[in-house]
Write a protein that holds these residues in place. Structure first.
Motif, mmCIF file in Angstrom:
data_model
loop_
_atom_site.group_PDB
_atom_site.id
_atom_site.type_symbol
_atom_site.label_atom_id
_atom_site.label_comp_id
_atom_site.label_asym_id
_atom_site.label_seq_id
_atom_site.Cartn_x
_atom_site.Cartn_y
_atom_site.Cartn_z
ATOM 1 N N ILE A 16 0.840 -0.914 0.425
ATOM 2 C CA ILE A 16 -0.001 -0.238 0.031
ATOM 3 C C ILE A 16 1.066 1.334 0.051
ATOM 4 C CG2 ILE A 16 -1.310 1.253 1.343
ATOM 5 C CD1 ILE A 16 -3.205 -1.200 2.311
ATOM 6 N N PRO A 35 -4.419 9.960 -7.672
ATOM 7 C CA PRO A 35 -5.727 8.832 -7.592
ATOM 8 C C PRO A 35 -5.853 8.246 -6.077
ATOM 9 C CG PRO A 35 -3.671 7.978 -9.151
ATOM 10 C CD PRO A 35 -3.060 9.413 -8.116
ATOM 11 N N GLY A 39 -2.783 5.585 -1.748
ATOM 12 C CA GLY A 39 -2.176 5.211 -0.466
ATOM 13 C C GLY A 39 -2.023 6.948 0.756
ATOM 14 N N GLN A 82 -11.112 10.885 6.599
ATOM 15 C CA GLN A 82 -12.059 11.215 5.338
ATOM 16 C C GLN A 82 -13.204 10.779 5.533
ATOM 17 O OE1 GLN A 82 -10.488 9.044 2.257
ATOM 18 N NE2 GLN A 82 -11.949 9.009 0.710
HETATM 19 N N1 LIG Z 1 -8.429 -1.594 5.961
HETATM 20 C C1 LIG Z 1 -7.947 -1.992 4.003
HETATM 21 N N2 LIG Z 1 -7.843 -3.214 4.166
HETATM 22 C C2 LIG Z 1 -7.852 -4.011 2.966
HETATM 23 N N3 LIG Z 1 -7.132 -2.653 1.558
HETATM 24 C C3 LIG Z 1 -6.815 -1.120 2.320
HETATM 25 C C4 LIG Z 1 -7.611 -1.265 3.185
HETATM 26 N N4 LIG Z 1 -7.319 -0.231 3.581
HETATM 27 C C5 LIG Z 1 -7.149 0.651 2.469
HETATM 28 N N5 LIG Z 1 -6.547 -0.124 1.368
HETATM 29 C C6 LIG Z 1 -6.562 -0.270 0.293
HETATM 30 O O1 LIG Z 1 -4.855 0.171 0.842
HETATM 31 C C7 LIG Z 1 -4.713 1.796 -0.852
HETATM 32 C C8 LIG Z 1 -5.053 2.555 -0.454
HETATM 33 O O2 LIG Z 1 -5.558 2.947 0.851
HETATM 34 P P1 LIG Z 1 -5.625 4.914 1.023
HETATM 35 O O3 LIG Z 1 -4.819 5.369 1.600
HETATM 36 O O4 LIG Z 1 -7.289 4.843 1.172
HETATM 37 O O5 LIG Z 1 -6.106 5.550 -0.600
HETATM 38 P P2 LIG Z 1 -6.222 7.212 -0.750
HETATM 39 O O6 LIG Z 1 -6.386 7.689 0.612
HETATM 40 O O7 LIG Z 1 -5.215 7.402 -0.891
HETATM 41 O O8 LIG Z 1 -7.556 7.152 -2.219
HETATM 42 C C9 LIG Z 1 -6.857 0.997 -1.942
HETATM 43 O O9 LIG Z 1 -5.826 0.518 -2.547
HETATM 44 C C10 LIG Z 1 -7.146 0.256 -0.949
HETATM 45 O O10 LIG Z 1 -8.071 0.059 -1.207
#
Ligand SMILES: Nc1ncnc2c1ncn2[C@@H]1O[C@H](COP(=O)(O)OP(=O)(O)O)[C@@H](O)[C@H]1O
Ligand SMILES: [Mg+2]
Lengths: 252, 325
Positions: A16, A35, A39, A82
């Motif tokens: 991630i 995008p 992460g 968020q």
């Molecule tokens: N609890 C979780 N379990 C599995 N994958 C996760 C989890 N939280 C986030 N992800 C994955 O981690 C990646 C980054 O997520 P995130 O940090 O929320 O992105 P952003 O905030 O930049 O849109 C994404 O591909 C998301 O699917």
């Protein structure tokens, strides 16, 4: 200063975040762009000790986030998530008042009450102060949560998509408010923005994340070029200049 | 549902206090055997009846009602779901399993020791429930209470099965079907332990409110999240164990009272805890009084009366909710 060294995060073998190295000095506004799924929120939750560090090191004013007492950190660093939805029947004044909790631990002093009042005014919430938050519109609720984060009065603010649901008036007001506290009180805001032109106008620095990596880092002038934008967001967009600042025609 | 906290909170509060005082007086005056308050000063027998039976019974109902509602309130904050309470989600059932185990293996143990064992089992059972409830998808709020019903049902079934195998069923009925008729001087004093729990709950009210805002907000505001969760679990478990051991399970109190008060006063526990406790006490007192007068001079257990009254209150809450949602 927030220092992030060599931080990686993965979830069930899916990377991630990969080898993030960043240092964010005290003062100013840093916009974190990228995008969906880049992460950004994950990086925030590591900085704010909401999930354990797997690899690497993060310090806030030289305090490692994973070993510093939570309360000490809460007096330096505030985070707006968020999806910070609050479903409880608390009034706006009560919600904003909880922002002072790290300082008074349940016994608000006159100073705390004054700061709550100031935050209510700043975010145009006085007329809603005694309403239960579950009866407000999405944008009004967002303003209440943002006001609570502000009220925490910390040197560092991590705001994850704070402009969600806000109308243009209140979005502009929030950005101007951040600018004011950054300029006048040396406070530091790190803010996830999807509106790249808000970043262009208000941020001192833009950090771009994609697929868990920092792929651009610099002033708005440095980062907001057609080449960089294409590598971040995956399509080509025109960049104009207005009043000496880049203006991205991302919607065309 | 009104947008602002109740327009006339003062009037509501005064009315609640007045109703409570009237109920206490009624509870003292009503029951098998002649009794008039005036007799307290002239008739030694009346004084004896008051001290041995009427006062303990009234105090027990007040403490039980207040404590069960606060336990429900705290459980709802821990789980972040309005539709759970200790008597349906496994806490009370785990407590009765604890007493059953003590009765089987250490039948001579003091009541306090049995209560302690019940507290420990309640703590284990509730911790397990909480751990599982936190894994359920938050987008489906009705899963948690459903899961709680199944979970509590399974533990309750184990208690019944073991009780049946060991011919202790009539004892089990005492713990599972709450009633106050057995409450006399010398047999209820442990219940004052719930008053201690109420004081603790009120002292940490702000932290409990923060818990109900969720893990991320709590940690962001510097709350010791795990420690506060554990404290909440201990309060809920001790209250359940004490009430189950001495009175037996009373359903619905922990569910309807916090919801009714929240509707009027909101969810800021620092302000609402005294009113949740007072309303819970009033509700249990009224059901106990009803149980005493409906088939006078025979008694209907408070748990049975509450089953009916509580179910109606719950339906009222549900329909109010959907009318305003
Ligand atoms: N609890 C979780 N379990 C599995 N994958 C996760 C989890 N939280 C986030 N992800 C994955 O981690 C990646 C980054 O997520 P995130 O940090 O929320 O992105 P952003 O905030 O930049 O849109 C994404 O591909 C998301 O699917
Ligand atoms: Mg995000």
């Amino acid at each position: 200063m927030i220092v992030i060294e060599n931080v990686s995060l993965s979830h069930r073998d899916t990377p991630i975040l990969r080898d993030i190295d960043l240092s964010l000095p005290r003062g100013g506004i840093t916009a974190l762009v990228g995008p969906n799924g880049a992460g950004k929120s994950s990086l925030f939750s590591l900085i704010a000790r909401l999930q354990p560090l797997q690899k690497g090191r993060i310090t806030v004013d030289d305090m490692p986030v994973d070993t510093t007492p939570s309360r000490t950190l809460a007096q330096r660093l505030a985070i707006l998530r968020q999806d910070g939805a609050v479903a409880n029947r608390l009034t706006v004044r009560e919600i904003v008042g909880f922002g002072r909790f790290p300082h008074h631990r349940g016994r608000p002093a006159a100073e705390d009450l004054a700061l709550v009042d100031a935050a209510l005014s700043e975010f145009d919430l006085h007329s809603l102060a005694d309403r239960f938050i579950d009866t407000l519109s999405g944008g009004q609720r967002q303003r209440a949560i943002v006001a609570m984060t502000f009220c925490q009065g910390t040197d560092y603010l991590l705001l994850d998509e704070p402009l969600n649901n806000l109308d243009m008036f209140h979005a502009r007001q929030l950005m101007r408010c951040l600018r004011t506290i950054a300029d006048e009180r040396q406070r530091t805001a790190i803010i996830v923005l999807h509106d790249i032109n808000q970043a262009a106008s208000y941020a001192d620095r833009i950090v771009a994340l994609r697929d868990g990596r920092v792929i651009a880092d610099g002033t708005p002038d440095d980062v907001l070029t057609e080449d960089h934008l294409e590598s971040i967001f995956g399509y080509r967009m025109k960049v104009e200049h207005m009043n000496g600042k880049p203006f991205v025609l991302h919607h065309l | 549902m009104t947008g602002r906290p109740c327009a006339k909170p003062q009037a509501t509060k005064v009315a609640a206090c007045a109703a409570f005082v009237v109920l206490v007086l009624l509870s003292i005056c009503i029951g098998a055997g002649e009794f008039s308050p005036r007799g307290l000063f002239t008739d030694p027998q009346a004084l004896e009846l008051f001290l041995v039976s009427r006062l303990p019974r009234t105090v027990a109902a007040v403490l039980t009602g207040a404590a069960l509602s606060i336990a429900g309130l705290i459980m709802q904050a821990l789980v972040r779901n309005r539709f759970v309470e200790p008597s349906t989600a496994g806490t009370a059932q785990s407590a009765s399993l604890g007493i059953l185990i003590m009765t089987l293996f250490f039948p001579g143990a003091a009541l306090a020791v049995k209560t302690l064992a019940a507290s420990i089992l309640a703590l284990l059972g509730t911790s397990l429930f909480l751990a599982m409830a936190h894994r359920l998808p938050p987008a489906q709020p009705y899963l948690v209470p459903l899961f709680g019903l199944v979970y509590g049902g399974v533990i309750g079934a184990v208690v019944t099965f073991v009780g049946w195998q060991t011919e202790l069923l009539q004892y089990i009925d005492i713990w599972t079907n709450g009633e106050f008729s057995g409450v006399v001087r010398g047999r209820y004093e442990l219940l004052w332990g719930t008053a201690v729990m109420l004081v603790v709950a009120w002292r940490v009210a702000d932290r409990l409110t923060l818990l109900s805002l969720g893990r991320d907000v709590s940690i962001g505001l510097g709350l010791g999240y795990q420690r506060t969760l554990q404290l909440g679990l201990v309060i809920v478990s001790v209250i359940s164990a004490l009430t189950v051991t001495i009175v037996g399970i009373i359903p619905f109190v922990g569910l309807v009272v916090p919801n009714l008060v929240s509707r009027i006063m909101g969810d800021n526990l620092r302000g609402t805890i005294p009113w949740v406790a007072l309303s819970g006490a009033a509700l249990v007192l009224s059901c106990d009084i009803l149980g005493r007068v409906i088939r006078y001079p025979y008694e209907i257990p408070v748990a049975t009366v509450m089953g009916v009254v509580g179910a109606f209150l719950f339906l009222y809450l549900m329909f109010q909710r959907s009318a305003h949602a």
